[in-house]
Write a protein that holds these residues in place. Structure first.
Motif, short mmCIF file in Angstrom:
data_model
loop_
_atom_site.label_atom_id
_atom_site.label_comp_id
_atom_site.label_asym_id
_atom_site.label_seq_id
_atom_site.Cartn_x
_atom_site.Cartn_y
_atom_site.Cartn_z
N ALA A 73 0.87 -1.19 0.00
CA ALA A 73 0.00 0.00 0.00
C ALA A 73 0.90 1.23 0.00
N ASP A 74 0.94 1.94 -1.11
CA ASP A 74 1.83 3.09 -1.26
C ASP A 74 1.20 4.33 -0.66
N MET A 75 1.63 4.66 0.56
CA MET A 75 1.20 5.89 1.24
C MET A 75 2.42 6.75 1.54
N SER A 76 3.40 6.65 0.62
CA SER A 76 4.62 7.43 0.80
C SER A 76 4.35 8.93 0.74
N ALA A 77 3.26 9.33 0.06
CA ALA A 77 2.91 10.75 -0.01
C ALA A 77 2.61 11.30 1.39
#
Length: 361
Positions: free
Chosen positions: A160-164
């Motif tokens: 789950a890409d929540m790098s922002a």
């Protein structure tokens, strides 16, 4: 039947597995009296088991001769947890990659298993005495997301890409690589390429559908999407079979010559539904999917999939970053750029698509 393996060896093996799984990370290693009572043996047998662990360096004698796990002279051991649902089997390549990296860098490792994202164990682990937590929970939201934000300096989300939002991210090949599978089908004379998915976390599967749709336009191909929200309490390939059979009764997939499935479980259910309906794969319709090549290779026909490159180098980069060995300030995403690999490296050719371009077996 009584085991021929001496009891002290059996006890030592159990303790080794407990140490490897991090069972004693948040508590003292048990003393002799406790193990005597637990295993129903005499103290001499327990002492023999302890000696095996001492000989292998899994235990050392600390203050007052008490047995403790070695943490290295003058330092507290770096504690790592891998948190996932029970659906993640012990041989899962992600779990293995993290566990092996933890061993390589002499970290203490603990596996934590949960049933639902409401489980107290998730919140307790996030509040626990861990230095690095690998968390596989889909796309978190609500109070769990709030908690992860509070602990983001030690949390790494899987898939789950929540790098922002400043949360580190660990994944293999991104959803952009779905374009390779769609092109693979198109080169095998598929002009109508449908999409099939049984979703549990909509954002995850929607991203793959978006790449499928974009690639169809680039190739001047057509296709229809069949996406259904799944039930987390039922095996997904079982749901996929039932739902695909229902779609087929309504005339779905009949005009398609290719189907891209969001994952192997969806492909497995679809293949069974095609077989039940007398539809031959790949002669009448070709099927391809994303991920889990080890599982995809076991089906008949085997499924053409995008596979993840070996994870060990990427896991090493991540550990060295968090351990401060080779820190990379500002880096939050640890995943592969599919453009740096050849198509042959990323696509595992199965029997569900033609092996050569042109659609001729």
């Amino acid at each position: 039947m009584r085991s021929k393996v001496p009891k002290y060896v059996q006890i030592a093996e159990i303790l080794k597995r407990r140490i490897a799984n991090g069972n004693y990370m948040s508590q003292s290693f048990p003393g002799g009296p406790k193990l005597v009572a637990e295993f129903g043996v005499n103290y001499r047998t327990v002492r023999q088991a302890f000696q095996l662990l001492l000989d292998e360096g899994l235990l050392v004698r600390g203050e007052n001769e008490r047995l403790v796990q070695p943490g290295g002279a003058g330092r507290t051991p770096f504690k790592v947890a891998f948190v996932s649902s029970g659906y993640c089997c012990p041989a899962d390549k992600w779990l293995l990659a993290v566990r092996e990296a933890a061993r390589k860098y002499r970290c203490m490792f603990c596996r934590v298993v949960f049933d639902t994202t409401d489980d107290a164990i998730l919140y307790e682990t996030l509040d626990g005495d861990f230095d690095l937590i690998f968390l596989s929970v889909g796309t978190p939201d609500g109070l769990l997301l709030d908690k992860i934000r509070q602990k983001k300096e030690k949390v790494v989300l899987l898939f789950a890409d929540m790098s922002a939002e400043g949360i580190p991210f660990f994944d293999g090949i991104g959803n952009e690589a779905c374009a390779l599978i769609v092109r693979h089908l198109a080169r095998r004379n598929c002009r109508k390429i449908d999409f099939f998915s049984v979703m549990q976390t909509p954002e995850f599967y929607t991203a793959r559908r978006d790449v499928w749709e974009k690639t169809l336009k680039e190739l001047n191909c057509t296709g229809e999407a069949y996406c259904v929200m799944g039930n987390v309490e039922e095996e997904r390939f079982v749901q996929a079979h039932r739902l695909a059979a229902g779609f087929l009764k309504q005339g779905a997939f009949r005009e398609a010559d290719g189907v891209f499935c969001s994952d192997v479980e969806a492909a497995q259910g679809l293949l069974r539904a095609f077989a039940d309906a007398g539809i031959r794969v790949p002669e009448e319709i070709q099927v391809a999917s994303f991920g889990a090549p080890e599982l995809a290779a076991m089906f008949i026909p085997s499924i053409t999939v995008i596979r993840t490159p070996p994870l060990a180098p990427l896991a090493a980069e991540l550990f060295e970053h968090f351990l401060g060995i080779t820190p990379q300030p500002g880096r939050l995403r640890f995943n592969f750029d599919y453009r740096k690999f050849t198509e042959d490296e990323l696509i595992m050719q199965g029997e569900s698509t033609w092996k050569n371009e042109g659609g001729v077996p």
